[in-house]
Design an enzyme around this catalytic site. Structure first.
Site, short mmCIF file in Angstrom:
data_model
loop_
_atom_site.label_atom_id
_atom_site.label_comp_id
_atom_site.label_asym_id
_atom_site.label_seq_id
_atom_site.Cartn_x
_atom_site.Cartn_y
_atom_site.Cartn_z
N ARG A 131 0.85 -1.19 0.00
CA ARG A 131 0.00 0.00 0.00
C ARG A 131 0.89 1.24 0.00
O ARG A 131 1.85 1.32 0.78
CB ARG A 131 -0.91 -0.02 1.24
CG ARG A 131 -2.14 0.84 1.09
CD ARG A 131 -3.06 0.70 2.29
NE ARG A 131 -3.67 -0.61 2.44
CZ ARG A 131 -4.74 -1.04 1.76
NH1 ARG A 131 -5.30 -0.27 0.86
NH2 ARG A 131 -5.24 -2.25 1.98
N ASP A 132 0.60 2.19 -0.89
CA ASP A 132 1.40 3.42 -0.96
C ASP A 132 1.20 4.23 0.32
O ASP A 132 0.08 4.40 0.81
CB ASP A 132 1.00 4.26 -2.19
CG ASP A 132 2.05 5.30 -2.53
OD1 ASP A 132 2.69 5.18 -3.59
OD2 ASP A 132 2.23 6.25 -1.72
N ILE A 133 2.30 4.74 0.88
CA ILE A 133 2.25 5.47 2.15
C ILE A 133 1.60 6.85 1.99
O ILE A 133 1.15 7.44 2.98
CB ILE A 133 3.70 5.60 2.71
CG1 ILE A 133 3.68 5.80 4.22
CG2 ILE A 133 4.48 6.71 2.00
CD1 ILE A 133 5.05 5.64 4.86
N ASN A 161 6.21 5.74 -13.53
CA ASN A 161 6.92 7.00 -13.76
C ASN A 161 8.38 6.70 -14.05
O ASN A 161 9.00 5.90 -13.35
CB ASN A 161 6.81 7.89 -12.52
CG ASN A 161 5.39 8.34 -12.25
OD1 ASN A 161 4.64 8.62 -13.19
ND2 ASN A 161 5.00 8.40 -10.99
N VAL A 214 11.40 7.01 -6.33
CA VAL A 214 12.05 5.78 -5.85
C VAL A 214 12.59 5.05 -7.07
O VAL A 214 11.82 4.66 -7.96
CB VAL A 214 11.08 4.89 -5.05
CG1 VAL A 214 11.80 3.61 -4.60
CG2 VAL A 214 10.53 5.64 -3.83
N HIS A 219 8.48 0.26 -10.23
CA HIS A 219 7.22 -0.02 -9.54
C HIS A 219 6.07 0.44 -10.41
O HIS A 219 6.18 1.42 -11.14
CB HIS A 219 7.16 0.63 -8.16
CG HIS A 219 7.50 2.09 -8.16
ND1 HIS A 219 8.79 2.55 -8.23
CD2 HIS A 219 6.70 3.19 -8.12
CE1 HIS A 219 8.78 3.87 -8.22
NE2 HIS A 219 7.53 4.28 -8.17
N HIS A 262 2.29 1.76 -10.21
CA HIS A 262 1.21 2.29 -9.38
C HIS A 262 -0.11 1.69 -9.85
O HIS A 262 -0.37 1.63 -11.06
CB HIS A 262 1.11 3.81 -9.53
CG HIS A 262 2.29 4.58 -9.02
ND1 HIS A 262 2.29 5.22 -7.80
CD2 HIS A 262 3.50 4.83 -9.58
CE1 HIS A 262 3.46 5.85 -7.63
NE2 HIS A 262 4.21 5.62 -8.70
P1 AMP Z 1 7.30 7.39 -7.77
O1 AMP Z 1 7.15 8.85 -7.39
O2 AMP Z 1 6.63 7.01 -9.03
O3 AMP Z 1 8.77 6.99 -7.73
O4 AMP Z 1 6.55 6.57 -6.65
C1 AMP Z 1 7.13 6.28 -5.41
C2 AMP Z 1 5.98 6.02 -4.46
O5 AMP Z 1 6.50 5.40 -3.30
C3 AMP Z 1 5.26 7.29 -4.00
O6 AMP Z 1 3.89 7.22 -4.38
C4 AMP Z 1 5.44 7.27 -2.49
O7 AMP Z 1 4.30 7.73 -1.80
C5 AMP Z 1 5.71 5.80 -2.22
N1 AMP Z 1 6.47 5.54 -1.01
C6 AMP Z 1 7.60 6.17 -0.60
N2 AMP Z 1 8.02 5.62 0.58
C7 AMP Z 1 7.13 4.64 0.88
C8 AMP Z 1 7.03 3.72 1.97
N3 AMP Z 1 7.90 3.69 2.98
N4 AMP Z 1 5.98 2.85 1.97
C9 AMP Z 1 5.07 2.86 0.95
N5 AMP Z 1 5.14 3.71 -0.09
C10 AMP Z 1 6.15 4.58 -0.13
#
Ligand code: AMP
Ligand code: ZN
Length: 114
Positions: free
Chosen positions: A29-31, A87, A96, A100, A102
Site C-alpha cells: 500500500r502506498d504510504i 513513472n 524511488v 514499480h 502504481h
Molecule cells: P514514484 O514517485 O513514481 O517513484 O513513486 C514512489 C511512491 O513510493 C510514492 O507514491 C510514495 O508515496 C511511495 N512511497 C515512498 N516511501 C514509501 C514507503 N515507505 N511505503 C510505501 N510507499 C512509499
C-alpha cells in the site's frame, strides 16, 4: 542494492503494508495514497527505471501487470476501472529508483494526467 527502499522491503528489513506477495513481485500500500486505493507493484529484483529494462525482463513486467490485475479484481475495481502508472525519471516524477507500477482506483481519474 543496500540503499534502495524497495529492496529493503523485499528483503524484509522494512515491513510495509503488504497486499500481495509471490516469488516474482510484491504489492504494497502506498504510504501517500493519491486515490482511495493506491498500491505499488514491485519486482523482487532491482531494476532502477523503465530505461534499464532488457529483453530478459519481459516476463517480470508481465508479472507486474498480472499482479495489478489480481489486485484490482480482488479489491473490486476491475469492472469500474483503475489506472496503472510507471513513472520514469525526473520529469515524470519518479522518486524511488526501483521499478514499480502504481495501481490507483476508487475515484474517477483525469486525462490528460497532471
Ligand atoms: P514514484 O514517485 O513514481 O517513484 O513513486 C514512489 C511512491 O513510493 C510514492 O507514491 C510514495 O508515496 C511511495 N512511497 C515512498 N516511501 C514509501 C514507503 N515507505 N511505503 C510505501 N510507499 C512509499
Ligand atoms: Zn531496489
Amino acid at each position: 542494492m543496500s540503499d534502495c527502499l524497495f529492496c529493503k522491503m523485499v528483503s524484509g528489513d522494512i515491513t510495509p503494508d503488504i497486499l500481495h506477495s509471490d516469488e516474482h513481485v510484491m504489492a504494497i500500500r502506498d504510504i501517500n495514497p493519491q486515490a482511495p486505493f493506491h498500491a505499488l507493484v514491485i519486482p523482487r529484483q532491482h531494476i532502477a527505471t523503465v530505461n534499464d529494462l532488457t529483453p530478459q525482463d519481459a516476463e517480470i513486467v508481465g508479472r507486474m501487470y498480472l499482479a495489478a490485475r489480481t489486485l484490482a479484481q480482488a479489491n473490486g475495481f476491475a469492472e469500474d476501472g483503475y489506472r496503472t502508472v510507471m513513472n520514469c525519471n525526473r520529469l515524470a516524477g519518479q522518486t524511488v529508483y526501483h521499478l514499480h507500477l502504481h495501481v490507483l482506483a476508487g475515484r474517477a481519474m483525469h486525462w490528460p494526467p497532471g
